[in-house]
Design a protein around this motif. Structure first.
Motif, PDB file in Angstrom:
ATOM      1  N   ASP A  48       0.818  -1.210   0.000  1.00  0.00           N
ATOM      2  CA  ASP A  48       0.000   0.000   0.000  1.00  0.00           C
ATOM      3  C   ASP A  48       0.852   1.261   0.000  1.00  0.00           C
ATOM      4  N   ASP A  49       1.939   1.257   0.754  1.00  0.00           N
ATOM      5  CA  ASP A  49       2.839   2.416   0.781  1.00  0.00           C
ATOM      6  C   ASP A  49       3.437   2.663  -0.598  1.00  0.00           C
ATOM      7  N   ILE A  50       3.894   1.593  -1.238  1.00  0.00           N
ATOM      8  CA  ILE A  50       4.547   1.745  -2.538  1.00  0.00           C
ATOM      9  C   ILE A  50       3.538   2.195  -3.590  1.00  0.00           C
ATOM     10  N   LYS A  51       2.329   1.658  -3.552  1.00  0.00           N
ATOM     11  CA  LYS A  51       1.302   2.093  -4.502  1.00  0.00           C
ATOM     12  C   LYS A  51       0.975   3.575  -4.314  1.00  0.00           C
ATOM     13  N   ARG A  52       0.848   3.979  -3.059  1.00  0.00           N
ATOM     14  CA  ARG A  52       0.516   5.376  -2.788  1.00  0.00           C
ATOM     15  C   ARG A  52       1.638   6.303  -3.249  1.00  0.00           C
ATOM     16  N   LEU A  53       2.873   5.975  -2.894  1.00  0.00           N
ATOM     17  CA  LEU A  53       4.006   6.806  -3.287  1.00  0.00           C
ATOM     18  C   LEU A  53       4.174   6.834  -4.799  1.00  0.00           C
ATOM     19  N   ALA A  54       3.945   5.699  -5.438  1.00  0.00           N
ATOM     20  CA  ALA A  54       4.047   5.652  -6.905  1.00  0.00           C
ATOM     21  C   ALA A  54       2.994   6.557  -7.537  1.00  0.00           C
ATOM     22  N   GLY A  55       1.806   6.578  -6.954  1.00  0.00           N
ATOM     23  CA  GLY A  55       0.757   7.447  -7.474  1.00  0.00           C
ATOM     24  C   GLY A  55       1.109   8.917  -7.336  1.00  0.00           C
ATOM     25  N   LEU A 284      14.807   3.669   4.184  1.00  0.00           N
ATOM     26  CA  LEU A 284      14.484   4.958   4.786  1.00  0.00           C
ATOM     27  C   LEU A 284      13.589   4.776   6.002  1.00  0.00           C
ATOM     28  N   TRP A 285      12.636   3.878   5.897  1.00  0.00           N
ATOM     29  CA  TRP A 285      11.718   3.635   7.005  1.00  0.00           C
ATOM     30  C   TRP A 285      12.387   2.819   8.109  1.00  0.00           C
ATOM     31  N   THR A 294       8.065  12.874   4.779  1.00  0.00           N
ATOM     32  CA  THR A 294       6.997  13.360   3.905  1.00  0.00           C
ATOM     33  C   THR A 294       7.154  12.701   2.545  1.00  0.00           C
ATOM     34  N   ASP A 295       6.067  12.663   1.788  1.00  0.00           N
ATOM     35  CA  ASP A 295       6.150  12.112   0.432  1.00  0.00           C
ATOM     36  C   ASP A 295       7.167  12.880  -0.399  1.00  0.00           C
ATOM     37  N   GLU A 296       7.199  14.183  -0.222  1.00  0.00           N
ATOM     38  CA  GLU A 296       8.136  15.028  -0.971  1.00  0.00           C
ATOM     39  C   GLU A 296       9.583  14.633  -0.679  1.00  0.00           C
ATOM     40  N   GLU A 297       9.893  14.423   0.603  1.00  0.00           N
ATOM     41  CA  GLU A 297      11.257  14.035   0.974  1.00  0.00           C
ATOM     42  C   GLU A 297      11.625  12.679   0.377  1.00  0.00           C
TER      43      GLU A 297
END
Length: 404
Positions: A48-55, A284-285, A294-297
């Motif tokens: 879910d994290d990877i899908k969200r970040l990819a989006g 990173l996590w 943050t997503d930006e970082e």
């Protein structure tokens, strides 16, 4: 060598075509099928994290804005450096900011993997300025190591820690810094140790925030062996042992892959932005102390790898070179009495060893064990790290050594 003739200002300028290609690949991404444990960190990066970040990366993340921000905050340059047995004119990208305060100390900041030059961004203003007359400041140099970031990729095998140290040392000389302090964790630790061994007349001190040592032996450290056998450690040191054991059992598989078959992994990292995102996001996590990424970082951090000059695959080859020259690397963990040390221990780093073991590396003039913080100290705990560096420089009298 005259620095004026070879050093040029640099601004990051990723071509629009490269950004468009990245977005196209993100649009075509194929994700694994979901299971009941797809988001279990024990198995790796959560789906879910990877899908969200990819989006976010595909739809709303603006690399051009991040690029402009880096160009605004970080004074960047490029130069050419010859490396014995390798390129005669390797292009090296670096950040360089001078302090306006007289008597400032040159400081070489070395990143590691999966870091980059952007790790210096938060500590740069803190190191170069001070309102207190009795507090040291620094002229800071932070290169993109060859095969990382916007430095050139190398073309021959065998480009390991000694070669990285050679590049860093020659860069400091080009800038007119014949004596300097080093700072680093991760590969920056190893490069700092190599610099102190290869160029002890130039390195007046090394501050380290990942401290690696060899386990104590009966021949070299009988008292440390006894301490280890009897468990005579502080509560914080015992927690550090637990963290280290956890990492070695569950966390260092990446190192074994990168140290044995980097090209196999590298093909995926070079082609798949989703694979690159998952591979680095997990670190990173997992290597930080509940840092609120943050997503930006995250996406700027990953984008530096995606848009790096040599390609994301080049960065992992250093593990192979070190793994296959492990005996020569052992010498970097031996006592070096010529370079004073400052040691910062952060509890959520990947390896956290006892202070008594750190003292086997050389003369320790300052150390501190922090209550919070992890592997990317310059990014997670910039104020704490800078305070340690400044205290180390002051306690060790490093400013006075510039004139000796």
């Amino acid at each position: 060598m005259s620095s004026d003739s070879v050093i040029q200002p640099y601004r990051i300028a990723v071509p629009d075509a490269a950004i468009a290609r990245l977005r196209k690949k993100l649009e075509l991404a194929t994700f694994p099928q979901e299971t009941s444990f797809s988001n279990d960190w024990g198995y790796g990066a959560p789906l879910d994290d990877i899908k969200r970040l990819a989006g976010v990366w595909r739809e709303t993340y603006d690399w051009k804005r991040a690029e402009a921000d880096l160009n605004e905050k970080l004074p960047q340059f490029i130069t050419r450096i010859g490396v014995e047995g390798h390129e005669d004119d390797l292009k090296v990208h670096f950040v360089h900011k001078k302090s306006e305060k007289s008597g400032a100390i040159p400081l070489l900041f070395c990143h590691g993997w999966p870091g980059s030059f952007i790790e210096v961004s938060k500590i740069l203003p803190l190191l170069t300025a001070s309102d207190r007359d009795d507090e040291p400041t620094f002229h800071v140099v932070a290169p993109s190591l060859p095969n990382f970031g916007f430095s050139q990729g190398t073309s021959r095998p065998g480009f390991g820690i000694p070669q990285q140290a050679e590049v860093c040392h020659k860069l400091m000389l080009q800038l007119g810094y014949t004596k300097y302090v080093t700072q680093g964790g991760d590969w920056g630790f190893m490069i700092s140790r190599a610099l102190g061994k290869q160029y002890p007349a130039h390195v007046i001190g090394s501050h380290l925030n990942l401290i690696l040592t060899r386990p104590p032996s009966l021949l070299s450290s009988p008292l440390l062996c006894l301490q280890y056998a009897l468990g005579w450690f502080s509560a914080h040191e015992k927690i550090g042992f637990q963290r280290t054991k956890q990492f070695r059992v569950d966390g260092d598989g990446y190192s074994r892959i990168q140290g044995t078959k980097p090209h196999t992994l590298g093909i995926s990292l070079a082609d798949s932005p989703i694979g690159l995102l998952a591979w680095i996001y997990e670190k990173l996590w997992g290597w930080t102390d509940a840092y609120g990424w943050t997503d930006e970082e995250v996406l700027t951090w990953i984008s530096v790898y995606a848009f790096s000059e040599a390609g994301a695959d080049a960065s992992v080859r250093l593990y192979y070179e070190v793994t296959h020259k492990s005996k020569s690397m052992d010498s970097l963990l031996e006592w070096n009495g010529k370079v004073p040390l400052g040691l910062s221990y952060f509890p959520k780093d990947v390896i956290v060893l006892p202070s008594s073991w750190g003292k086997t590396l050389g003369p320790v003039v300052h150390e501190k064990r922090h209550q919070t913080g992890g592997h990317f100290a310059a990014f997670e705990k910039p104020e704490d790290l800078v305070d340690d560096i400044k205290t180390f420089a002051k306690t060790g009298g490093l400013g006075a050594k510039l004139t000796l």
